[in-house]
Design an enzyme around this catalytic site. Sequence first.
Site, PDB file in Angstrom:
ATOM      1  N   MET A 176       0.742  -1.193  -0.047  1.00 25.99           N
ATOM      2  CA  MET A 176       0.188  -0.073   0.033  1.00 25.99           C
ATOM      3  C   MET A 176       0.952   1.210   0.075  1.00 25.99           C
ATOM      4  O   MET A 176       0.530   2.377   0.764  1.00 25.99           O
ATOM      5  CB  MET A 176      -0.937  -0.090   1.127  1.00 25.99           C
ATOM      6  CG  MET A 176      -1.988  -1.052   0.915  1.00 25.99           C
ATOM      7  SD  MET A 176      -3.234  -1.538   2.489  1.00 25.99           S
ATOM      8  CE  MET A 176      -4.340  -0.220   1.976  1.00 25.99           C
ATOM      9  N   LYS A 177       1.904   1.131  -0.717  1.00 26.63           N
ATOM     10  CA  LYS A 177       2.887   2.263  -0.841  1.00 26.63           C
ATOM     11  C   LYS A 177       2.833   2.631  -2.496  1.00 26.63           C
ATOM     12  O   LYS A 177       2.380   2.069  -3.425  1.00 26.63           O
ATOM     13  CB  LYS A 177       4.330   1.963  -0.781  1.00 26.63           C
ATOM     14  CG  LYS A 177       4.421   1.568   0.918  1.00 26.63           C
ATOM     15  CD  LYS A 177       5.676   0.886   1.274  1.00 26.63           C
ATOM     16  CE  LYS A 177       5.767   0.315   2.492  1.00 26.63           C
ATOM     17  NZ  LYS A 177       7.007  -0.385   2.990  1.00 26.63           N
ATOM     18  N   HIS A 193      -0.517   2.180   5.024  1.00 27.98           N
ATOM     19  CA  HIS A 193       0.791   2.488   5.080  1.00 27.98           C
ATOM     20  C   HIS A 193       1.242   2.305   3.694  1.00 27.98           C
ATOM     21  O   HIS A 193       1.262   1.218   3.434  1.00 27.98           O
ATOM     22  CB  HIS A 193       1.237   1.708   6.298  1.00 27.98           C
ATOM     23  CG  HIS A 193       2.909   1.684   6.382  1.00 27.98           C
ATOM     24  ND1 HIS A 193       3.481   2.750   7.109  1.00 27.98           N
ATOM     25  CD2 HIS A 193       3.732   1.114   5.889  1.00 27.98           C
ATOM     26  CE1 HIS A 193       4.801   2.736   7.007  1.00 27.98           C
ATOM     27  NE2 HIS A 193       5.065   1.631   6.160  1.00 27.98           N
ATOM     28  N   ASN A 250       5.357   9.646   5.355  1.00 30.81           N
ATOM     29  CA  ASN A 250       6.172   8.548   6.141  1.00 30.81           C
ATOM     30  C   ASN A 250       7.833   9.159   6.092  1.00 30.81           C
ATOM     31  O   ASN A 250       8.189   9.246   4.871  1.00 30.81           O
ATOM     32  CB  ASN A 250       6.226   7.082   5.479  1.00 30.81           C
ATOM     33  CG  ASN A 250       6.857   6.131   6.469  1.00 30.81           C
ATOM     34  OD1 ASN A 250       6.918   6.120   7.598  1.00 30.81           O
ATOM     35  ND2 ASN A 250       7.758   5.234   5.712  1.00 30.81           N
ATOM     36  N   GLU A 251       8.486   9.170   7.099  1.00 32.10           N
ATOM     37  CA  GLU A 251       9.829   9.350   7.081  1.00 32.10           C
ATOM     38  C   GLU A 251      10.194  10.785   6.452  1.00 32.10           C
ATOM     39  O   GLU A 251      11.486  10.485   5.473  1.00 32.10           O
ATOM     40  CB  GLU A 251      10.558   8.161   6.620  1.00 32.10           C
ATOM     41  CG  GLU A 251      10.177   6.899   7.613  1.00 32.10           C
ATOM     42  CD  GLU A 251      10.803   5.610   7.143  1.00 32.10           C
ATOM     43  OE1 GLU A 251      11.925   5.556   6.364  1.00 32.10           O
ATOM     44  OE2 GLU A 251      10.631   4.452   7.643  1.00 32.10           O
ATOM     45  N   GLU A 287       5.215  -0.127  13.893  1.00 36.30           N
ATOM     46  CA  GLU A 287       6.784  -0.981  13.594  1.00 36.30           C
ATOM     47  C   GLU A 287       7.493  -1.292  14.477  1.00 36.30           C
ATOM     48  O   GLU A 287       8.790  -1.330  14.654  1.00 36.30           O
ATOM     49  CB  GLU A 287       7.244  -0.251  12.646  1.00 36.30           C
ATOM     50  CG  GLU A 287       6.369   0.318  11.188  1.00 36.30           C
ATOM     51  CD  GLU A 287       7.311   1.145  10.231  1.00 36.30           C
ATOM     52  OE1 GLU A 287       8.651   0.795  10.138  1.00 36.30           O
ATOM     53  OE2 GLU A 287       6.763   1.794   9.439  1.00 36.30           O
ATOM     54  N   TRP A 327       6.098  -5.303  13.745  1.00 33.11           N
ATOM     55  CA  TRP A 327       6.392  -5.353  12.175  1.00 33.11           C
ATOM     56  C   TRP A 327       7.039  -6.726  12.023  1.00 33.11           C
ATOM     57  O   TRP A 327       8.105  -6.955  11.513  1.00 33.11           O
ATOM     58  CB  TRP A 327       7.390  -4.373  12.170  1.00 33.11           C
ATOM     59  CG  TRP A 327       7.498  -3.667  10.585  1.00 33.11           C
ATOM     60  CD1 TRP A 327       8.335  -4.083   9.830  1.00 33.11           C
ATOM     61  CD2 TRP A 327       6.522  -3.214  10.024  1.00 33.11           C
ATOM     62  NE1 TRP A 327       8.021  -3.361   8.701  1.00 33.11           N
ATOM     63  CE2 TRP A 327       6.882  -3.110   8.743  1.00 33.11           C
ATOM     64  CE3 TRP A 327       5.388  -2.616  10.274  1.00 33.11           C
ATOM     65  CZ2 TRP A 327       6.364  -2.204   7.635  1.00 33.11           C
ATOM     66  CZ3 TRP A 327       4.525  -1.872   9.534  1.00 33.11           C
ATOM     67  CH2 TRP A 327       4.899  -1.691   8.114  1.00 33.11           C
TER      68      TRP A 327
HETATM   69  O1  9MR Z   1       9.308  -4.268   5.916  1.00 29.90           O
HETATM   70  C1  9MR Z   1       9.110  -3.617   4.668  1.00 29.90           C
HETATM   71  C2  9MR Z   1      10.114  -4.312   3.465  1.00 29.90           C
HETATM   72  O2  9MR Z   1       9.309  -5.684   3.595  1.00 29.90           O
HETATM   73  C3  9MR Z   1       9.951  -3.516   2.271  1.00 29.90           C
HETATM   74  O3  9MR Z   1      10.609  -4.282   1.223  1.00 29.90           O
HETATM   75  C4  9MR Z   1      10.323  -2.138   2.613  1.00 29.90           C
HETATM   76  C5  9MR Z   1       9.731  -1.176   1.335  1.00 29.90           C
HETATM   77  O4  9MR Z   1       8.535  -1.252   1.091  1.00 29.90           O
HETATM   78  O5  9MR Z   1       9.682  -1.501   3.647  1.00 29.90           O
HETATM   79  C6  9MR Z   1       9.704  -2.272   4.712  1.00 29.90           C
HETATM   80  O6  9MR Z   1       8.897  -1.538   5.920  1.00 29.90           O
HETATM   81  C7  9MR Z   1       9.507  -0.441   6.083  1.00 29.90           C
HETATM   82  C8  9MR Z   1       8.297   0.652   6.715  1.00 29.90           C
HETATM   83  O7  9MR Z   1       7.513   0.595   5.324  1.00 29.90           O
HETATM   84  C9  9MR Z   1       8.644   2.054   7.016  1.00 29.90           C
HETATM   85  N1  9MR Z   1       9.691   2.050   7.887  1.00 29.90           N
HETATM   86  C10 9MR Z   1      10.726   1.140   7.691  1.00 29.90           C
HETATM   87  C11 9MR Z   1      10.559  -0.340   7.472  1.00 29.90           C
HETATM   88  C12 9MR Z   1      11.518  -1.107   7.303  1.00 29.90           C
HETATM   89  O8  9MR Z   1      12.452  -0.726   5.958  1.00 29.90           O
END
Ligand code: 9MR
Length: 455
Positions: free
Chosen positions: A180-181, A214, A262-263, A368, A415
């Site tokens: 969902m990105k 998210h 995010n971030e 997370e 997470w």
């Molecule tokens: O755990 C997630 C990983 O499987 C994905 O490849 C990555 C990119 O979409 O995102 C990871 O999750 C992140 C989260 O969305 C935002 N905070 C950091 C998390 C770890 O990278």
Amino acid sequence: MKIKNIFNILKVLPILLLTLSCDGDSDNDGPIIIPPTRVQATFEMSISPSDPNVLLLDNKTSGIGDFISEWDFGQGDGLVQDLPGIEEVRFDTDGTFSVRLLVSNAAGLTVDSKTVVVDNSAGGICPNGNCGSTSTSALKDAATTFFVGNITRSSRVNAGGKHVEVLKSDFSSITSEYEMKMNVMYPSQGNYDFTAADAIVNFGVNNGINVHGHALIWHNATPDWVNDFTGTDSEFEAMVKDYITTTVTRYKGKIGSWDVVNEAIDDGSGNPLRNSVFKQKMGDDYIKKCFQWARDADPDCLLFYNDYNMASSSGKRAAMFKIVDDLGDLIDGVGAQMHISYNGPSKSNIQAVANGTVSRGLKLHFAELDIRANPNNDQTSLTSQRADAQKAKFKEVVQIYNSIPLDNKYALTVWGLKDNESWLLDFWGHADWPLMYDDDYNKKKAYDGFLEGLQ
Ligand code: 9MR
């Protein structure tokens, strides 16, 4: 230490030769020698029902012909011959042992081996090597005032099985780990792809599980075509508005909340805004614009700003609260990612995140959560001591969250389900066990820590 007496009757029997008589119409007529077949060593083990430090070992090897079976109990006593019946072996010392059954015949040697973990503080020999929880309380039932969340993927909800079973039994909220990105939902200009997101949202809706969205805007999950956008800045902004409006509208009424941005904060000195393509093309108030479009699309959806190192970096925390304050009524809550370790950040720094959020009257999402047990790569397995320390940190985080006022609560999201699915393994490139279930979905001590934090 072996309990029963060993008597040494070695069953070395001759190689099996089978001579068959044939019709005699072939040049190759003569005795046919059938070579002995390899016998595969196999054993089962269980813990004695009458003594948690005694292992029962049952040699299940079967095959044609004769073979010799010997045990190595992994306690430095060398090889001992297998005897008829079940072997009973004491394991009194804490540690990890390799029990091996060696079976040989004329065709060669085969070995079956199993790992035995002993943790006397957890009661003796650990069932299936898991010295963790035997609790039967579900997290979501124990946490009565907030959602207990975990992450999932469309492939996993579609496949069903143990992942879905554990999600449904222990968790009341789900977050998509990566589908969902923007890079997944908007892979090329003008072409949205909500296939995976739909599967996750529908799974939540159909099972009465809250869905946390998210994340709409994240510099790290932005498709190439957006990073390399060729149009004007106003065309870029119109594109982002369309993306947010389309996505939030699609899931209106189906999901409870979105991480809108995010971030966005850089880790560098002074914690400035990251120089993402969104900042470059839409200006420093791009965050406010995104929140406004999300709010307009679904006024009932809770909107969060989500970021990491909120506890460990006071500077980043201050930068985050500055963004939050500037958003005013457009924001409902703070998502504080909890990628932490068993030995830090400190309780007071975690508490500071909660205090800053509560004092602003906002909802807090401890998002997370994973707790590294091996941040310095000084362990090759999760020792009993480290599992205890990790459990204590889980308890501390949950206690802090559970102590905030009801109105500020929303969700605490872990997470990942099982240790071997954590993103941290690839990210750091070494062993760790940061979650509440081991690789086989057994509940760890960390799980008890979560439950104890609720008491
Ligand atoms: O755990 C997630 C990983 O499987 C994905 O490849 C990555 C990119 O979409 O995102 C990871 O999750 C992140 C989260 O969305 C935002 N905070 C950091 C998390 C770890 O990278």
